[in-house]
Design a protein around this motif. Sequence first.
Motif, PDB file in Angstrom:
ATOM      1  N   MET A   1       0.845  -1.175   0.000  1.00 23.39           N
ATOM      2  CA  MET A   1       0.000   0.000   0.000  1.00 23.39           C
ATOM      3  C   MET A   1       0.891   1.238   0.000  1.00 23.39           C
ATOM      4  N   ASN A   2       0.555   2.208  -0.851  1.00 26.32           N
ATOM      5  CA  ASN A   2       1.334   3.433  -0.969  1.00 26.32           C
ATOM      6  C   ASN A   2       0.711   4.527  -0.119  1.00 26.32           C
ATOM      7  N   TYR A   3       1.459   5.066   0.836  1.00 25.98           N
ATOM      8  CA  TYR A   3       0.956   6.107   1.729  1.00 25.98           C
ATOM      9  C   TYR A   3       1.496   7.484   1.387  1.00 25.98           C
ATOM     10  N   GLY A   4       2.203   7.604   0.327  1.00 23.40           N
ATOM     11  CA  GLY A   4       2.766   8.884  -0.063  1.00 23.40           C
ATOM     12  C   GLY A   4       4.013   8.666  -0.880  1.00 23.40           C
ATOM     13  N   LYS A   5       4.425   9.720  -1.544  1.00 22.50           N
ATOM     14  CA  LYS A   5       5.641   9.621  -2.339  1.00 22.50           C
ATOM     15  C   LYS A   5       6.586  10.747  -1.952  1.00 22.50           C
ATOM     16  N   ARG A   6       7.838  10.539  -2.221  1.00 18.54           N
ATOM     17  CA  ARG A   6       8.872  11.502  -1.866  1.00 18.54           C
ATOM     18  C   ARG A   6       8.442  12.895  -2.311  1.00 18.54           C
ATOM     19  N   GLY A   7       8.556  13.855  -1.398  1.00 18.07           N
ATOM     20  CA  GLY A   7       8.170  15.225  -1.691  1.00 18.07           C
ATOM     21  C   GLY A   7       6.794  15.600  -1.179  1.00 18.07           C
ATOM     22  N   ASP A   8       5.967  14.609  -0.828  1.00 19.62           N
ATOM     23  CA  ASP A   8       4.656  14.909  -0.252  1.00 19.62           C
ATOM     24  C   ASP A   8       4.838  15.557   1.116  1.00 19.62           C
ATOM     25  N   LEU A   9       3.799  16.211   1.578  1.00 22.00           N
ATOM     26  CA  LEU A   9       3.838  16.950   2.841  1.00 22.00           C
ATOM     27  C   LEU A   9       2.945  16.284   3.871  1.00 22.00           C
ATOM     28  N   VAL A  10       3.438  16.171   5.096  1.00 26.62           N
ATOM     29  CA  VAL A  10       2.651  15.669   6.218  1.00 26.62           C
ATOM     30  C   VAL A  10       2.561  16.789   7.250  1.00 26.62           C
ATOM     31  N   LEU A  11       1.332  17.199   7.568  1.00 23.82           N
ATOM     32  CA  LEU A  11       1.091  18.245   8.559  1.00 23.82           C
ATOM     33  C   LEU A  11       0.522  17.594   9.805  1.00 23.82           C
ATOM     34  N   THR A  12       1.180  17.811  10.942  1.00 23.90           N
ATOM     35  CA  THR A  12       0.674  17.302  12.215  1.00 23.90           C
ATOM     36  C   THR A  12       0.328  18.472  13.111  1.00 23.90           C
ATOM     37  N   MET A  13      -0.667  18.262  13.959  1.00 21.57           N
ATOM     38  CA  MET A  13      -1.093  19.313  14.883  1.00 21.57           C
ATOM     39  C   MET A  13      -1.289  18.697  16.260  1.00 21.57           C
ATOM     40  N   SER A  14      -0.591  19.220  17.254  1.00 23.35           N
ATOM     41  CA  SER A  14      -0.667  18.696  18.610  1.00 23.35           C
ATOM     42  C   SER A  14      -0.378  19.823  19.601  1.00 23.35           C
ATOM     43  N   VAL A  15      -1.267  20.020  20.545  1.00 21.88           N
ATOM     44  CA  VAL A  15      -1.065  21.068  21.549  1.00 21.88           C
ATOM     45  C   VAL A  15       0.211  20.803  22.339  1.00 21.88           C
ATOM     46  N   SER A  16       0.387  19.569  22.806  1.00 19.50           N
ATOM     47  CA  SER A  16       1.559  19.246  23.631  1.00 19.50           C
ATOM     48  C   SER A  16       2.806  19.003  22.790  1.00 19.50           C
TER      49      SER A  16
END
Length: 88
Positions: A1-16
Amino acid sequence: MNYGKRGDLVLTMSVSGNSPNLVKAVEWANKSGLHTIALVGAKRGKLAELAHQAIVIKDTHYGRVEDAHMGICHMICYAFMEKPELGK
């Protein structure tokens, strides 16, 4: 299963900045060649150390980190509603 390819962006958001699941996700994304951004609270946490870029939102009486998270989530949702082809 492909979850992304080189150069894609992952944005995470966490208060702590220390959510164990997000920390694992950013570690995986970094190893996979994805670009990572962490939107975190003033304490920064582990995510700020791991992500390629960290955006720190300081808690003040004028606004809170949670409000910023909600605003960004709404903008992303509206973008996909306006242009569904972005999700393809």
